[in-house]
Design a protein around this motif. Structure first.
Motif, PDB file in Angstrom:
ATOM      1  N   LEU A  34       0.849  -1.189   0.000  1.00 13.85           N
ATOM      2  CA  LEU A  34       0.000   0.000   0.000  1.00 13.85           C
ATOM      3  C   LEU A  34       0.881   1.234   0.000  1.00 13.85           C
ATOM      4  O   LEU A  34       1.783   1.370   0.831  1.00 13.85           O
ATOM      5  N   ALA A  35       0.613   2.144  -0.931  1.00 14.25           N
ATOM      6  CA  ALA A  35       1.316   3.425  -0.976  1.00 14.25           C
ATOM      7  C   ALA A  35       0.556   4.423  -0.118  1.00 14.25           C
ATOM      8  O   ALA A  35      -0.617   4.691  -0.369  1.00 14.25           O
ATOM      9  N   SER A  36       1.215   4.988   0.897  1.00 13.68           N
ATOM     10  CA  SER A  36       0.552   5.965   1.757  1.00 13.68           C
ATOM     11  C   SER A  36       1.258   7.312   1.691  1.00 13.68           C
ATOM     12  O   SER A  36       2.469   7.406   1.867  1.00 13.68           O
ATOM     13  N   PHE A  60       5.937   4.661   2.532  1.00 15.38           N
ATOM     14  CA  PHE A  60       5.818   6.125   2.514  1.00 15.38           C
ATOM     15  C   PHE A  60       7.025   6.677   1.777  1.00 15.38           C
ATOM     16  O   PHE A  60       8.164   6.280   2.068  1.00 15.38           O
ATOM     17  N   ILE A  61       6.796   7.569   0.823  1.00 17.33           N
ATOM     18  CA  ILE A  61       7.893   8.211   0.105  1.00 17.33           C
ATOM     19  C   ILE A  61       8.209   9.532   0.789  1.00 17.33           C
ATOM     20  O   ILE A  61       7.388  10.462   0.779  1.00 17.33           O
ATOM     21  N   VAL A  87      10.098   3.134   4.367  1.00 15.12           N
ATOM     22  CA  VAL A  87      10.325   4.511   3.940  1.00 15.12           C
ATOM     23  C   VAL A  87      11.343   4.544   2.800  1.00 15.12           C
ATOM     24  O   VAL A  87      12.405   3.932   2.887  1.00 15.12           O
ATOM     25  N   TYR A  88      10.987   5.272   1.747  1.00 13.03           N
ATOM     26  CA  TYR A  88      11.856   5.419   0.579  1.00 13.03           C
ATOM     27  C   TYR A  88      12.103   6.904   0.340  1.00 13.03           C
ATOM     28  O   TYR A  88      11.176   7.712   0.403  1.00 13.03           O
ATOM     29  N   ARG A 121      11.999  13.339  -6.575  1.00 15.13           N
ATOM     30  CA  ARG A 121      11.614  13.161  -5.171  1.00 15.13           C
ATOM     31  C   ARG A 121      10.559  12.073  -4.958  1.00 15.13           C
ATOM     32  O   ARG A 121      10.459  11.527  -3.859  1.00 15.13           O
ATOM     33  N   LYS A 122       9.773  11.758  -5.995  1.00 20.14           N
ATOM     34  CA  LYS A 122       8.666  10.825  -5.797  1.00 20.14           C
ATOM     35  C   LYS A 122       8.716   9.615  -6.730  1.00 20.14           C
ATOM     36  O   LYS A 122       8.611   8.471  -6.283  1.00 20.14           O
TER      37      LYS A 122
END
Length: 240
Positions: A34-36, A60-61, A87-88, A121-122
């Protein structure tokens, strides 16, 4: 990777937790994430997925430009549900080169400049995490943006060559808030101060009551350009 019949799945209209349960069971929890972004939609999905599997992957990015309140909510959510995010972050060399050459606010200069910042950044951190899974779960909703009117629950993400699941794509904003209140889900208090969509601090602002949901995101751009690149390249309901 198991091949899914997307047309059939979308015709069944699996919704919310049902879609999450199906994809975790079908693909296996280690192959789905899941991307949050800590949005209200992602907070709903965090609640759902952890109820299905307390060890589900949620990432979470960390762009380095988030509101402090976003990080505060991240802490609160981890305490509430007793889990930790994957976390990335962007590559150091990419940030150093861009800011050194173009300045810290270069993303305001043009759509292309803003997309370059989002790419660094994303998008690039996202591709790193998505290379470890067969599918990702997102909090997209059709009413959020003109660019999301055709989104389905189950899709094939051409850009990343994996499946993409949007369990609450047909929910209204009111549906999201009702679920949050019913389950006492933590959410950012920025929503109490006029924010309806929250991203990086320099690119997000509060909006007037009744304004478009994403009008506070990249407000200097046309509505049909307001995507950061995370959600482009999806083939809607086409089978893999």
């Amino acid at each position: 990777m198991r091949e899914l019949d997307l047309k059939a799945l979308n015709s069944e209209k699996k919704n919310g937790a049902e879609a999450i349960s199906y994809i975790l069971e079908t693909m296996g929890p280690s192959n789905i994430a899941l991307a949050s972004s800590m949005s209200i939609e992602d907070q709903v999905l965090t609640h759902m997925i952890l109820n299905v599997n307390p060890k589900a992957r949620i990432f979470f990015i960390d762009t380095g430009r988030h509101f402090q309140k976003t990080y505060d909510l991240m802490e609160e959510t981890m305490r509430s549900y007793k889990f930790t995010y994957e976390v990335y972050a962007p590559e150091r060399e990419d940030i150093e080169e861009a800011v050194s050459k173009l300045g810290p606010n270069f993303f305001y200069e043009s759509v292309d400049s803003r997309k370059k910042c989002c790419e660094i950044r994303k998008v690039k951190p996202l591709k790193r995490v998505l290379s470890t899974v067969d599918g990702w779960i997102c909090g997209l909703r059709r009413e959020q943006s003109p660019t999301r009117q055709d989104v389905e629950i189950f899709e094939w993400d051409n850009g990343n060559s994996i499946y993409k699941i949007n369990p609450i794509v047909f929910w209204s904003e009111e549906d999201v808030w009702e679920y949050i209140k019913a389950h006492n889900i933590p959410y950012s208090n920025l929503y109490r101060n006029g924010f309806r969509s929250i991203g990086c601090q320099p690119c997000t602002r509060a909006v007037q009551p009744g304004a478009d949901i994403r009008s506070g995101r990249w407000w200097w751009e046309d509505p049909d350009k307001k995507e950061c690149g995370l959600h482009l390249g999806t083939a809607h309901s086409a089978n893999h």
